[in-house]
Design a protein around this motif. Sequence first.
Motif, short mmCIF file in Angstrom:
data_model
loop_
_atom_site.label_atom_id
_atom_site.label_comp_id
_atom_site.label_asym_id
_atom_site.label_seq_id
_atom_site.Cartn_x
_atom_site.Cartn_y
_atom_site.Cartn_z
N ALA A 263 3.33 4.18 -17.69
CA ALA A 263 3.86 3.65 -16.43
C ALA A 263 3.03 4.07 -15.23
CB ALA A 263 5.31 4.11 -16.25
N VAL A 264 2.00 4.88 -15.44
CA VAL A 264 1.16 5.37 -14.34
C VAL A 264 -0.20 4.69 -14.40
CG1 VAL A 264 0.13 7.40 -13.25
CG2 VAL A 264 2.31 7.61 -14.47
N SER B 253 0.83 -1.21 0.00
CA SER B 253 0.00 0.00 0.00
C SER B 253 0.87 1.26 0.00
CB SER B 253 -0.95 -0.01 1.20
OG SER B 253 -0.24 -0.12 2.42
N PHE B 254 2.00 1.20 0.67
CA PHE B 254 2.91 2.36 0.67
C PHE B 254 3.42 2.66 -0.73
CE2 PHE B 254 7.52 3.60 1.06
CZ PHE B 254 7.28 4.95 1.30
N LEU B 255 3.91 1.64 -1.43
CA LEU B 255 4.43 1.87 -2.77
C LEU B 255 3.32 2.30 -3.73
CD1 LEU B 255 7.03 -1.01 -2.97
CD2 LEU B 255 7.53 1.43 -3.08
N ASN B 256 2.13 1.78 -3.55
CA ASN B 256 1.01 2.22 -4.39
C ASN B 256 0.69 3.69 -4.16
OD1 ASN B 256 0.18 0.12 -6.13
ND2 ASN B 256 -0.73 -1.00 -4.43
N TYR B 257 1.01 4.21 -2.98
CA TYR B 257 0.79 5.62 -2.70
C TYR B 257 1.93 6.49 -3.20
CZ TYR B 257 0.80 9.96 0.01
OH TYR B 257 0.87 11.28 0.38
N VAL B 258 3.16 6.02 -3.04
CA VAL B 258 4.33 6.88 -3.29
C VAL B 258 4.80 6.84 -4.74
CG1 VAL B 258 6.27 5.30 -2.85
CG2 VAL B 258 6.41 7.68 -2.09
N ALA B 259 4.36 5.84 -5.51
CA ALA B 259 4.81 5.71 -6.90
C ALA B 259 3.61 5.53 -7.82
CB ALA B 259 5.76 4.52 -7.03
N GLY B 260 3.84 5.75 -9.11
CA GLY B 260 2.75 5.76 -10.07
C GLY B 260 2.28 4.41 -10.54
N GLY B 261 3.10 3.36 -10.39
CA GLY B 261 2.75 2.04 -10.90
C GLY B 261 1.80 1.28 -9.98
N ASP B 262 1.47 0.08 -10.41
CA ASP B 262 0.62 -0.82 -9.63
C ASP B 262 1.51 -1.90 -9.03
OD1 ASP B 262 -1.24 -2.51 -8.54
OD2 ASP B 262 -2.24 -3.00 -10.43
#
Length: 816
Positions: free
Chosen positions: A700-701, A505-514
């Motif tokens: 990429a987003v 969930s953190f990476l889904n918030y901080v970066a554009g990818g899935d």
Amino acid sequence: MSELPNKARVVIIGGGVIGCSVAYHLTKLGWKDVVLLERKQLTSGTTWHAAGLIAQLRASKNMTRLAKYSQELYSKLEVETGVSTGIRETGSITVALTEERKEEIFRQASMARAFDVEIEEISTAEVKARYDYLNLDGIKGAVWLPRDGQADPGNIALAMAKGARQRDAQIFERVAVTDIRITGRRATGVDWQRENGEVGHIQADMVVNCAGMWGHQVGRLAGVNVPLHACEHFYIVTEIIKDLPQLPVLRVPDECAYYKEDAGKILLGAFEPVAKPWGMKGIPDNFEFDQLPEDFDHFEPILSDAVNRMPILAEAGIHTFFNGPESFTPDDAYHIGLAPELDNFWVAAGFNSIGIQSAGGAGMALAQWMEDGMKPFDLGDVDISRMQPFQGNRHYLFERSKETLGLLYADHFPFRQKETARGIRRSPFHHEMLARGAVMGEVAGWERPNWFANSGQDRRYRYSWKRQNWFENSAAEHNAIRTNVGMYDMSSFGKIRVEGPDAESFLNYVAGGDFSVPIGKIVYTQFLNKRGGIEADVTVTRLSDTAYLVVTPAATRLADQRWLQEHSGDFRVVVTDVTAGEGILAVMGPNSRKLLEMVSPNNFANDYNPFGTAQNIEIGMGLARAHRVTYVGELGWEIYVAADMAAHVFEALVEAGEELDLKLCGMHMMDSCRIEKAFRHFGHDITSQDHIIDAGLGFAVKSTKPEFIGRDAVLARKESGPHNRILQFLLTDPEPLLFHNEPIIRDGEIVGYLSSGSYGYTLGAAVGMGYVPCKGEKPAEILASDYEIEVAGRRIKAIVSLKPMYDPEAKRVKDM
């Protein structure tokens, strides 16, 4: 004696021109409770003895933007404050004494036009007309910048201090900061002491280190790394010369010299090739408006050339021989920004003899960053997070500073490598590469093979603006990657482990990818800011249910780690740098699968290990992890291997590779291959001010995600369409070389500049990438125009494309 406050919104440490500028610009934004503390008197460290040259043109668009802002500000300060800054628009001339320097300054002239800086290439007769005192012998070319000039450094600082005071800033002299108190990742305030022994403490929401050559030790009070070192800096001032007119600033970099007319006298300054570091045991506590002992023997070679170049110097007596310290950083770029170690400690220091011309813009940019919580535009050139922790080592700084002062006037050849303080960070493959002919370059302290010399070939760079001595070596490496198999060392790339129950969930918030993907999936992604600008360009590999590996460029590892930590908030994650734990060998080319199958029993077929997936493998007699990704546009894998098994895996691949004619390759090859494929390079083609949609990376987003940083900006730009588009350019003339910042001409008008450039050995000419304004235009309209690229004043026709010119459908990457 004024009483110091107990509390402030911000405490600025240091009352030189930079500290005064930060105070001025914060108050201009409406900040209250701004306190500036100066250990002695304002300007008493370095500012007071600066030469005061004001030049607009810098090495990048935004650094030029800041320098131009400084000049415009200094012209207005007297009206606002009543303090004269002494600014005079004298113009400046730079002359070249070699053909290589002529190429450099003519390329700079082209770059200046792209940056909207007035400049003109002029003849020797025109030089003489503007500077009659100059001996023209040996001059090959020159450029004239009419808007450059000079100013009074001390009064610039005092004017900004007065402007800050007029908006209620409190400035205290003879108050030294003795300690900075830290709680967790925040500075909570500063301890101070007056010269009379009085002590106290100011609680602060933010602290700014503007301590100049004291910046390194002030940083250490807060546990913050501020790499800089003082060096002796020399100039002489003549006696008054009768009837001396106002003259332009003159730079003769091939003789390490600059000249300016100063109240009927001539000031001659120097940036000698081997500098003299100073203050190795610390700067004396009583240092105030001081100068260092004369060293005429050190200065004499510069003066000897100067007397020949400016014969009037032989007739004029020397009124002043001055030696004063200035601070220099490991890469000759100053430090501004939020310190990576803390969440509220800021830095503006280390200005490498360009503090006066930079101070206005640097103070403005830092103040806006502090106000908004994000950079106002790309500041990657000077963001302090580019500095690696080891670069605060005193011995390292001492050795590197001997070189960096002189590099200001050295030839600024492309690919020029620092020569001092080398060999500090080495990959597990370092000695194996050296034994096989590697010629090393250095990035963020990492030694990396840039190219491989042939047997008997000189293993050193021979610098030039034309084809350098490694051009054909890199062509062979490039060809091996395109037609067979090559291998190169990527161990320097940053590796950041993100793990914990909230990692997904953190990476889904901080970066554009899935990142809700299966274990082993690799996601190419960007960290975005709220404007949709690109803060980082990375790959993220899911290692387990709760762990991911973020792979970043070597130079931005610390900045990217800081971004992750800064936005971790209440997420249950741990962010850890694991870069040194694994080596990486990139095995790339049409025969890369064949080579891996010779050393590993694992399955590398498309149906089992498709592009964008990773698997744990046996290799040789060891273990590794194979990531099927590429930055060179060919079938290939990055092999991650623990440092303890790295040498064994290298040997296994090299031994097996003999049968396939495996070729070891360097970073120059990687750059030429990636630009043919139009892969973006972070820091050049994509930065924090480049919108991800304009950059052509919207794929990429995953904008259907409910929440991530920059989502609103992405959706808005998708709706409006790009404001700019990044295009790929191929010169129709195979001879000229492209590097970056060359102007893009569309239908006869300059519309932008190349963000990066290299030679496309497969495409047969130099290739560049750059943005073209296109708001409201359709792709067909953009491509219908005629394009040229300007190189050293010459306009060269270019073929243009929105898609990669090499393998536009990525069949070689995904389908082989």
